[in-house]
Design a protein around this motif. Structure first.
Motif, PDB file in Angstrom:
ATOM      1  N   GLY A  98       0.782  -1.231   0.000  1.00 13.03           N
ATOM      2  CA  GLY A  98       0.000   0.000   0.000  1.00 13.03           C
ATOM      3  C   GLY A  98       0.809   1.274   0.000  1.00 13.03           C
ATOM      4  O   GLY A  98       0.233   2.363   0.130  1.00 13.03           O
ATOM      5  N   CYS A 101       0.619   3.070  -4.536  1.00 12.18           N
ATOM      6  CA  CYS A 101      -0.450   2.647  -5.447  1.00 12.18           C
ATOM      7  C   CYS A 101      -0.457   3.563  -6.671  1.00 12.18           C
ATOM      8  O   CYS A 101      -0.531   4.789  -6.543  1.00 12.18           O
ATOM      9  CB  CYS A 101      -1.806   2.719  -4.751  1.00 12.18           C
ATOM     10  SG  CYS A 101      -1.943   1.618  -3.322  1.00 12.18           S
ATOM     11  N   PRO A 117      -8.385   7.207  -8.727  1.00 13.55           N
ATOM     12  CA  PRO A 117      -8.183   7.322  -7.274  1.00 13.55           C
ATOM     13  C   PRO A 117      -6.851   7.982  -6.943  1.00 13.55           C
ATOM     14  O   PRO A 117      -5.982   8.119  -7.808  1.00 13.55           O
ATOM     15  CB  PRO A 117      -8.211   5.861  -6.806  1.00 13.55           C
ATOM     16  CG  PRO A 117      -7.828   5.071  -8.007  1.00 13.55           C
ATOM     17  CD  PRO A 117      -8.349   5.819  -9.197  1.00 13.55           C
ATOM     18  N   ARG A 118      -6.706   8.384  -5.714  1.00 14.25           N
ATOM     19  CA  ARG A 118      -5.450   8.984  -5.287  1.00 14.25           C
ATOM     20  C   ARG A 118      -4.327   7.957  -5.414  1.00 14.25           C
ATOM     21  O   ARG A 118      -4.518   6.756  -5.231  1.00 14.25           O
ATOM     22  CB  ARG A 118      -5.544   9.463  -3.845  1.00 14.25           C
ATOM     23  CG  ARG A 118      -5.807   8.359  -2.826  1.00 14.25           C
ATOM     24  CD  ARG A 118      -5.746   8.912  -1.416  1.00 14.25           C
ATOM     25  NE  ARG A 118      -6.164   7.919  -0.433  1.00 14.25           N
ATOM     26  CZ  ARG A 118      -6.054   8.101   0.867  1.00 14.25           C
ATOM     27  NH1 ARG A 118      -5.557   9.243   1.336  1.00 14.25           N
ATOM     28  NH2 ARG A 118      -6.458   7.165   1.708  1.00 14.25           N
ATOM     29  N   THR A 119      -3.151   8.444  -5.725  1.00 14.77           N
ATOM     30  CA  THR A 119      -1.992   7.580  -5.886  1.00 14.77           C
ATOM     31  C   THR A 119      -1.068   7.691  -4.679  1.00 14.77           C
ATOM     32  O   THR A 119      -1.317   8.482  -3.759  1.00 14.77           O
ATOM     33  CB  THR A 119      -1.212   7.954  -7.167  1.00 14.77           C
ATOM     34  OG1 THR A 119      -0.794   9.323  -7.066  1.00 14.77           O
ATOM     35  CG2 THR A 119      -2.087   7.794  -8.400  1.00 14.77           C
ATOM     36  N   LYS A 121       0.848   6.458  -1.266  1.00 18.77           N
ATOM     37  CA  LYS A 121       0.568   5.645  -0.088  1.00 18.77           C
ATOM     38  C   LYS A 121      -0.909   5.706   0.270  1.00 18.77           C
ATOM     39  O   LYS A 121      -1.503   6.790   0.321  1.00 18.77           O
ATOM     40  CB  LYS A 121       1.416   6.124   1.094  1.00 18.77           C
ATOM     41  CG  LYS A 121       1.239   5.288   2.367  1.00 18.77           C
ATOM     42  CD  LYS A 121       2.181   5.769   3.456  1.00 18.77           C
ATOM     43  CE  LYS A 121       1.971   5.001   4.755  1.00 18.77           C
ATOM     44  NZ  LYS A 121       2.192   3.547   4.583  1.00 18.77           N
ATOM     45  N   VAL A 122      -1.507   4.542   0.511  1.00 17.41           N
ATOM     46  CA  VAL A 122      -2.889   4.474   0.980  1.00 17.41           C
ATOM     47  C   VAL A 122      -2.901   3.675   2.280  1.00 17.41           C
ATOM     48  O   VAL A 122      -2.053   2.804   2.490  1.00 17.41           O
ATOM     49  CB  VAL A 122      -3.824   3.818  -0.071  1.00 17.41           C
ATOM     50  CG1 VAL A 122      -3.817   4.604  -1.363  1.00 17.41           C
ATOM     51  CG2 VAL A 122      -3.442   2.374  -0.335  1.00 17.41           C
ATOM     52  N   THR A 124      -3.720   0.955   5.174  1.00 20.15           N
ATOM     53  CA  THR A 124      -4.133  -0.447   5.246  1.00 20.15           C
ATOM     54  C   THR A 124      -4.972  -0.703   6.496  1.00 20.15           C
ATOM     55  O   THR A 124      -5.304  -1.854   6.798  1.00 20.15           O
ATOM     56  CB  THR A 124      -2.901  -1.367   5.257  1.00 20.15           C
ATOM     57  OG1 THR A 124      -2.060  -1.011   6.364  1.00 20.15           O
ATOM     58  CG2 THR A 124      -2.118  -1.226   3.958  1.00 20.15           C
ATOM     59  N   ASN A 146      -9.027  -4.505   2.975  1.00 19.65           N
ATOM     60  CA  ASN A 146      -8.061  -3.417   2.827  1.00 19.65           C
ATOM     61  C   ASN A 146      -6.683  -3.785   3.358  1.00 19.65           C
ATOM     62  O   ASN A 146      -5.679  -3.235   2.928  1.00 19.65           O
ATOM     63  CB  ASN A 146      -8.592  -2.182   3.562  1.00 19.65           C
ATOM     64  CG  ASN A 146      -7.827  -0.926   3.226  1.00 19.65           C
ATOM     65  OD1 ASN A 146      -7.607  -0.612   2.068  1.00 19.65           O
ATOM     66  ND2 ASN A 146      -7.418  -0.183   4.250  1.00 19.65           N
ATOM     67  N   CYS A 151      -4.469  -1.256  -2.552  1.00 16.45           N
ATOM     68  CA  CYS A 151      -4.553  -0.483  -3.801  1.00 16.45           C
ATOM     69  C   CYS A 151      -5.835  -0.820  -4.549  1.00 16.45           C
ATOM     70  O   CYS A 151      -6.457   0.054  -5.168  1.00 16.45           O
ATOM     71  CB  CYS A 151      -3.337  -0.748  -4.681  1.00 16.45           C
ATOM     72  SG  CYS A 151      -1.771  -0.208  -3.969  1.00 16.45           S
ATOM     73  N   ASN A 154      -8.766   0.694  -2.625  1.00 17.08           N
ATOM     74  CA  ASN A 154      -8.732   2.138  -2.867  1.00 17.08           C
ATOM     75  C   ASN A 154      -9.433   2.487  -4.186  1.00 17.08           C
ATOM     76  O   ASN A 154     -10.223   3.434  -4.251  1.00 17.08           O
ATOM     77  CB  ASN A 154      -7.274   2.602  -2.895  1.00 17.08           C
ATOM     78  CG  ASN A 154      -7.126   4.103  -3.068  1.00 17.08           C
ATOM     79  OD1 ASN A 154      -7.779   4.893  -2.394  1.00 17.08           O
ATOM     80  ND2 ASN A 154      -6.250   4.506  -3.981  1.00 17.08           N
ATOM     81  N   SER A 158     -13.198   4.229  -4.523  1.00 16.01           N
ATOM     82  CA  SER A 158     -13.266   5.487  -5.269  1.00 16.01           C
ATOM     83  C   SER A 158     -14.346   5.426  -6.347  1.00 16.01           C
ATOM     84  O   SER A 158     -15.160   6.357  -6.481  1.00 16.01           O
ATOM     85  CB  SER A 158     -11.901   5.786  -5.900  1.00 16.01           C
ATOM     86  OG  SER A 158     -11.969   6.894  -6.783  1.00 16.01           O
TER      87      SER A 158
END
Length: 296
Positions: A98, A101, A117-119, A121-122, A124, A146, A151, A154, A158
């Motif tokens: 994560g 992503c 979606p946002r790129t 780090k997302v 966990t 998650n 990713c 995410n 989204s």
């Protein structure tokens, strides 16, 4: 005492036996080589058949051709029963899960307007995210994983929050002996649609080395699994499938959640009606539309 003529005759017979034995060994060697090649070809074909089962329909022409050409003699989904196949690997968090992503543009334009979606780090955490999928055949409760496939979750979250899945059909039902899934997430309803971007596989693919031959060996995706459809590594988009019975696939389809009992009852109802054309794979006879997907 043997004469020279007798000795020559004996030597000649010995040479003839040696030549015969050598010829026999060569014949057997060629035979084993042929048998080995044939077995290898069968294994390769089996791996290819398993791999093409769940793809986005941007490669559907080849898939449809394979299905059509074998309909009368055998199913293209004829693979060993799930009981003879290994389970999904135990999850071990890969390094950097994560942390980066990315959702690069795909070759195909978006089938429905959306923002990628946002790129980067997302999170966990939380490990599980609840979602409700409303269809005109019944509700399907989902637990998005998650903690294993951040990713993927995410992207799915989204698209759901933007209404990308609203009023879209579940375009594909598979009812073979070794594969039971309902595929959704394509606004076109043709199996060719997507969000206009793509992203890499996560669990279980990330539990293997890229060149590991086990990536081509079927494992069991158990009943109640939520996973991504794709057209090859790194081509995940918006299409996903819901597993209503234990199914065999190579571990190249990202698992990103599970389906609750209410959802499985809905899937069982849809599957019981079969495929519209009576075959093992195609549009469900009981037409199913995703009305919305909401995060709880």
């Amino acid at each position: 005492m043997p004469t020279n003529e007798q000795r020559r005759a004996t030597a000649k017979r010995k040479l003839e036996r040696q030549l015969e034995n050598r010829a026999e060994r060569e014949r057997k060697r060629r035979q084993y080589t042929i048998i080995g090649s044939a077995v290898g070809a069968v294994l390769v074909v089996a791996a290819v058949v398993a791999t093409i089962v769940l793809v986005n329909r941007d490669t559907e022409t080849q898939t449809a051709s394979a299905s059509t050409s074998t309909t009368e003699t055998s199913s293209p989904f004829d693979v060993p029963p799930p009981t003879e196949t290994g389970a999904l690997p135990e999850f071990v968090a890969p390094e950097g899960l994560g942390s980066d992503c990315q959702y690069p543009a795909s070759a195909e334009a978006a089938s429905k307007p959306n923002n990628p979606p946002r790129t980067g780090k997302v999170p966990t955490d939380p490990a599980l995210v609840s979602a409700s999928m409303e269809t005109d055949q019944g509700n399907i409760g989902l637990q998005l994983d998650n903690g294993k496939s951040p990713c993927t979750v995410n992207s799915f979250a989204s698209l759901a929050q933007q209404g990308f899945f609203n009023d879209t059909p579940c375009h594909r039902l598979t009812t073979s002996d070794s594969l039971g899934v309902l595929q959704c997430g394509d606004p076109t309803g043709e199996g060719t649609g997507g969000p206009g971007y793509q992203f890499a596989n996560e669990y279980p693919t990330d539990q293997y080395q890229p060149d590991d031959p086990a990536l081509n060996a079927p494992v069991v995706y158990p009943r109640g699994t939520l996973a991504m459809a794709n057209a090859g590594p790194g081509t995940n988009g918006s299409q996903f499938f819901l597993v209503y019975k234990d199914s065999q696939l190579p571990p190249q389809y990202t698992v990103f959640g599970t389906i609750d009992e209410t959802g499985l009852a809905t899937l069982d109802k849809i599957a019981a009606e079969g495929v519209a054309d009576g075959g093992p794979d195609g549009a469900p006879k009981l037409a199913t539309t995703v009305k919305s997907i909401q995060l709880d």
